[in-house]
Design a protein around this motif. Structure first.
Motif, PDB file in Angstrom:
ATOM      1  N   GLU A   1       0.809  -1.221   0.000  1.00 44.07           N
ATOM      2  CA  GLU A   1       0.000   0.000   0.000  1.00 44.07           C
ATOM      3  C   GLU A   1       0.837   1.263   0.000  1.00 44.07           C
ATOM      4  O   GLU A   1       0.527   2.215  -0.721  1.00 44.07           O
ATOM      5  N   ASN A   2       1.896   1.249   0.799  1.00 41.91           N
ATOM      6  CA  ASN A   2       2.790   2.409   0.849  1.00 41.91           C
ATOM      7  C   ASN A   2       3.282   2.788  -0.537  1.00 41.91           C
ATOM      8  O   ASN A   2       3.101   3.918  -0.992  1.00 41.91           O
ATOM      9  N   VAL A   3       3.913   1.827  -1.165  1.00 39.61           N
ATOM     10  CA  VAL A   3       4.530   2.069  -2.476  1.00 39.61           C
ATOM     11  C   VAL A   3       3.448   2.456  -3.480  1.00 39.61           C
ATOM     12  O   VAL A   3       3.616   3.395  -4.261  1.00 39.61           O
TER      13      VAL A   3
ATOM     14  N   THR B   1      12.241  -0.507  -5.314  1.00 36.39           N
ATOM     15  CA  THR B   1      11.953   0.896  -4.992  1.00 36.39           C
ATOM     16  C   THR B   1      12.722   1.389  -3.769  1.00 36.39           C
ATOM     17  O   THR B   1      12.464   2.484  -3.284  1.00 36.39           O
ATOM     18  N   THR B   2      13.616   0.565  -3.217  1.00 33.82           N
ATOM     19  CA  THR B   2      14.408   1.007  -2.064  1.00 33.82           C
ATOM     20  C   THR B   2      15.902   0.924  -2.395  1.00 33.82           C
ATOM     21  O   THR B   2      16.287   0.239  -3.338  1.00 33.82           O
ATOM     22  N   ILE B   3      16.699   1.608  -1.579  1.00 32.73           N
ATOM     23  CA  ILE B   3      18.156   1.524  -1.767  1.00 32.73           C
ATOM     24  C   ILE B   3      18.616   0.111  -1.448  1.00 32.73           C
ATOM     25  O   ILE B   3      19.428  -0.478  -2.163  1.00 32.73           O
ATOM     26  N   LEU B   4      18.045  -0.450  -0.380  1.00 36.52           N
ATOM     27  CA  LEU B   4      18.447  -1.806  -0.001  1.00 36.52           C
ATOM     28  C   LEU B   4      18.228  -2.800  -1.132  1.00 36.52           C
ATOM     29  O   LEU B   4      19.005  -3.736  -1.331  1.00 36.52           O
ATOM     30  N   ALA B   5      17.166  -2.573  -1.899  1.00 33.91           N
ATOM     31  CA  ALA B   5      16.820  -3.535  -2.947  1.00 33.91           C
ATOM     32  C   ALA B   5      17.807  -3.536  -4.112  1.00 33.91           C
ATOM     33  O   ALA B   5      17.704  -4.372  -5.006  1.00 33.91           O
ATOM     34  N   HIS B   6      18.815  -2.638  -4.104  1.00 27.61           N
ATOM     35  CA  HIS B   6      19.881  -2.775  -5.113  1.00 27.61           C
ATOM     36  C   HIS B   6      20.572  -4.113  -4.875  1.00 27.61           C
ATOM     37  O   HIS B   6      21.115  -4.728  -5.779  1.00 27.61           O
ATOM     38  N   ASP B   7      20.508  -4.551  -3.614  1.00 26.36           N
ATOM     39  CA  ASP B   7      21.102  -5.819  -3.216  1.00 26.36           C
ATOM     40  C   ASP B   7      20.118  -6.962  -3.452  1.00 26.36           C
ATOM     41  O   ASP B   7      20.403  -7.924  -4.171  1.00 26.36           O
ATOM     42  N   SER B   8      18.910  -6.827  -2.869  1.00 21.33           N
ATOM     43  CA  SER B   8      18.000  -7.970  -2.855  1.00 21.33           C
ATOM     44  C   SER B   8      17.395  -8.304  -4.220  1.00 21.33           C
ATOM     45  O   SER B   8      17.040  -9.452  -4.465  1.00 21.33           O
TER      46      SER B   8
ATOM     47  N   LYS C   1      13.652 -16.288   9.976  1.00 21.32           N
ATOM     48  CA  LYS C   1      13.489 -15.437   8.797  1.00 21.32           C
ATOM     49  C   LYS C   1      14.048 -16.128   7.551  1.00 21.32           C
ATOM     50  O   LYS C   1      15.065 -16.824   7.632  1.00 21.32           O
ATOM     51  N   ASN C   2      13.387 -15.914   6.445  1.00 23.34           N
ATOM     52  CA  ASN C   2      13.820 -16.443   5.139  1.00 23.34           C
ATOM     53  C   ASN C   2      14.021 -17.954   5.143  1.00 23.34           C
ATOM     54  O   ASN C   2      14.865 -18.475   4.418  1.00 23.34           O
ATOM     55  N   MET C   3      13.261 -18.667   5.974  1.00 24.31           N
ATOM     56  CA  MET C   3      13.498 -20.110   6.113  1.00 24.31           C
ATOM     57  C   MET C   3      12.868 -20.922   4.982  1.00 24.31           C
ATOM     58  O   MET C   3      13.244 -22.055   4.753  1.00 24.31           O
TER      59      MET C   3
HETATM   60  P1  NAD Z   1      10.935  -3.397   2.710  1.00 24.05           P
HETATM   61  O1  NAD Z   1      10.667  -4.066   1.452  1.00 24.05           O
HETATM   62  O2  NAD Z   1      10.509  -4.057   3.974  1.00 24.05           O
HETATM   63  O3  NAD Z   1      10.348  -1.921   2.661  1.00 24.05           O
HETATM   64  C1  NAD Z   1      10.515  -1.067   3.758  1.00 24.05           C
HETATM   65  C2  NAD Z   1       9.405  -0.036   3.835  1.00 24.05           C
HETATM   66  O4  NAD Z   1       9.616   0.967   2.861  1.00 24.05           O
HETATM   67  C3  NAD Z   1       8.031  -0.611   3.571  1.00 24.05           C
HETATM   68  O5  NAD Z   1       7.136  -0.078   4.504  1.00 24.05           O
HETATM   69  C4  NAD Z   1       7.693  -0.117   2.161  1.00 24.05           C
HETATM   70  O6  NAD Z   1       6.324   0.035   1.987  1.00 24.05           O
HETATM   71  C5  NAD Z   1       8.436   1.185   2.111  1.00 24.05           C
HETATM   72  N1  NAD Z   1       8.858   1.635   0.785  1.00 24.05           N
HETATM   73  C6  NAD Z   1       9.376   0.890  -0.210  1.00 24.05           C
HETATM   74  N2  NAD Z   1       9.735   1.660  -1.243  1.00 24.05           N
HETATM   75  C7  NAD Z   1       9.427   2.925  -0.901  1.00 24.05           C
HETATM   76  C8  NAD Z   1       9.574   4.178  -1.558  1.00 24.05           C
HETATM   77  N3  NAD Z   1      10.129   4.276  -2.752  1.00 24.05           N
HETATM   78  N4  NAD Z   1       9.149   5.284  -0.911  1.00 24.05           N
HETATM   79  C9  NAD Z   1       8.614   5.208   0.348  1.00 24.05           C
HETATM   80  N5  NAD Z   1       8.462   4.058   1.016  1.00 24.05           N
HETATM   81  C10 NAD Z   1       8.869   2.918   0.400  1.00 24.05           C
HETATM   82  O7  NAD Z   1      12.484  -3.079   2.944  1.00 24.05           O
HETATM   83  P2  NAD Z   1      13.811  -3.321   2.145  1.00 24.05           P
HETATM   84  O8  NAD Z   1      14.824  -2.781   3.069  1.00 24.05           O
HETATM   85  O9  NAD Z   1      13.775  -2.856   0.752  1.00 24.05           O
HETATM   86  O10 NAD Z   1      13.927  -4.901   2.097  1.00 24.05           O
HETATM   87  C11 NAD Z   1      14.120  -5.675   3.244  1.00 24.05           C
HETATM   88  C12 NAD Z   1      13.823  -7.111   2.886  1.00 24.05           C
HETATM   89  O11 NAD Z   1      14.750  -7.535   1.888  1.00 24.05           O
HETATM   90  C13 NAD Z   1      13.973  -8.060   4.054  1.00 24.05           C
HETATM   91  O12 NAD Z   1      12.860  -8.923   4.075  1.00 24.05           O
HETATM   92  C14 NAD Z   1      15.234  -8.844   3.725  1.00 24.05           C
HETATM   93  O13 NAD Z   1      15.205 -10.163   4.221  1.00 24.05           O
HETATM   94  C15 NAD Z   1      15.214  -8.826   2.231  1.00 24.05           C
HETATM   95  N6  NAD Z   1      16.537  -9.003   1.615  1.00 24.05           N
HETATM   96  C16 NAD Z   1      16.639  -9.927   0.627  1.00 24.05           C
HETATM   97  C17 NAD Z   1      17.848 -10.124  -0.001  1.00 24.05           C
HETATM   98  C18 NAD Z   1      17.939 -11.103  -1.127  1.00 24.05           C
HETATM   99  O14 NAD Z   1      19.037 -11.348  -1.619  1.00 24.05           O
HETATM  100  N7  NAD Z   1      16.840 -11.652  -1.574  1.00 24.05           N
HETATM  101  C19 NAD Z   1      18.966  -9.369   0.358  1.00 24.05           C
HETATM  102  C20 NAD Z   1      18.833  -8.417   1.367  1.00 24.05           C
HETATM  103  C21 NAD Z   1      17.594  -8.245   1.984  1.00 24.05           C
END
Ligand code: NAD
Ligand code: ZN
Length: 355
Positions: free
Chosen positions: A40-42, A123-130, A144-146
């Motif tokens: 919903e956020n996104v 859509t997140t910085i972290l997701a450059h990784d995931s 987690k992730n089990m």
């Molecule tokens: P997330 O997906 O939990 O999102 C965090 C929050 O940010 C959510 O509330 C979302 O609605 C909000 N959001 C997302 N994009 C937004 C935007 N552009 N603007 C405003 N709000 C936004 O967080 P994350 O940090 O992206 O991901 C964490 C998850 O990734 C964890 O579950 C972790 O286990 C997983 N992960 C997976 C891998 C992989 O290799 N598959 C690697 C690292 C992390």
């Protein structure tokens, strides 16, 4: 990204969603359904931009925000939605959101009718990784992730337009994984971070360069070792202690990256003892993290016993032996078996630094 059974492109840039739609129009038109999975956020923030630039018919399925979508219930709900919409092997999923959406959607894609195509639109910085590398998963109450699969996307579309609306803690979360990619790959790049006066001082162009570098580091390692038999373990740098912090504090109460930032400090301390990392480097990175407003007080809310019990449950632990990703020096990761006593010493030192 080239793995044993797949090849896909990662496209990065500002305002590139429209190009994505045009580039893949043939595949998208061949699909009987396109389903967008998002939260919903996104969706509230970015639906207008999405609709303006994604011109093909699609259906949307909303799941709970963030980590709370990685449950059996959401997984089951998505599968039910796909069945109700008469999706087939020929349908396509678009994972539109942060890492949580990517992990959930990827796992649904891996298992719906034994596997359908999916595209990552992080859509997140972290997701450059995931979004890169094909690890998909949901959580189990016991860990987690089990439950998950290695399942690569058909393409990753990283449109930096989305990053502008990220809250500060999510910027910090993602930046930690960027710093991790720098520490395991390139000393000169780490130096860029030491020059930062604060998290607000990061320039957009600079961040985009870092994200591209981070993706290259990740993609290179995944190409060498898709299934985490060897080199991919290096990406767990900071994650053994970090995951224990994340689990002890409670998922959602601290972001993944913020926990990883904390976890990198004991990993750097161990690298000074067990590797040849320059003495004092862990303290230097700790000071940097404090400057960037990472909150280390979380550590004081967890007992070492609690952290130790989570570390023993970690996927990286075998026969009670802790497998730590460490650094021989900056840019040279390796994996070493570490005793719990050694981790305890680092934990004590870290607590001293925090107090
Ligand atoms: P997330 O997906 O939990 O999102 C965090 C929050 O940010 C959510 O509330 C979302 O609605 C909000 N959001 C997302 N994009 C937004 C935007 N552009 N603007 C405003 N709000 C936004 O967080 P994350 O940090 O992206 O991901 C964490 C998850 O990734 C964890 O579950 C972790 O286990 C997983 N992960 C997976 C891998 C992989 O290799 N598959 C690697 C690292 C992390
Ligand atoms: Zn991580």
């Amino acid at each position: 990204v080239r793995t044993k059974d797949s090849f896909y492109e990662v496209h990065l840039g500002e305002k590139i969603l429209r190009e994505f739609c045009e580039r893949n129009v043939m595949s998208f038109q061949k699909a009987d359904q396109i389903i967008v999975i998002t939260d919903e956020n996104v969706w509230n923030i970015h639906k207008e931009y999405f609709n303006k630039n994604f011109s093909l018919p699609y259906k949307i399925h909303l799941v709970p925000n963030g980590e709370s979508c990685k449950t059996f219930e959401s997984y089951f709900d998505v599968q039910t939605f796909l069945l109700q919409e008469n999706c087939s092997r020929n349908s396509i999923l678009l994972a539109f959101g942060g890492g949580a959406i990517g992990d959930l959607t990827g796992f649904v894609a891996a298992t719906f009718m034994r596997g359908i195509s999916f595209y990552q639109i992080p859509t997140t910085i972290l997701a450059h990784d995931s979004a890169v590398g094909g690890k998909t998963a949901i959580n189990h109450p016991n860990g987690k992730n089990m439950i998950g699969a290695f399942y690569q996307p058909s393409e990753v579309l990283y449109d930096f337009h989305f990053l502008q609306t990220l809250p500060k803690n999510e910027v910090r979360s993602g930046l930690a994984e960027v710093i991790k990619h720098a520490l395991i790959s390139n000393e000169a790049w780490v130096h860029d971070f030491f020059l930062l006066p604060s998290i607000d001082a990061i320039q957009k162009d600079e961040l985009l360069v870092w994200l591209e570098k981070g993706i290259r580091v990740k993609a290179h390692i995944v190409e060498l070792d898709e299934k985490e038999q060897s080199f991919r373990k290096f990406l767990n740098f900071g994650h053994t202690y970090g995951h224990a912090i994340e689990a002890s504090i409670g998922y959602g109460k601290i972001t993944h990256g913020e926990a990883v930032m904390i976890g990198m400090i004991p990993a750097l301390m161990l690298s000074e003892i067990r590797g040849k990392l320059e003495k004092g480097y862990a303290r230097k990175v700790f000071n940097l993290a404090i400057k960037l407003d990472y909150n280390f007080h979380h550590v004081l809310n967890c007992s070492f016993e609690q952290l130790a019990s989570f570390m023993l449950k970690d996927k990286k632990t075998t026969n009670g032996e802790l497998h730590f990703a460490l650094l021989e020096k900056i840019g040279e990761p390796f994996v070493k078996i570490i005793s719990m006593e050694d981790v305890k010493k680092c934990d004590e030192l870290l607590r001293d630094w925090i107090m």
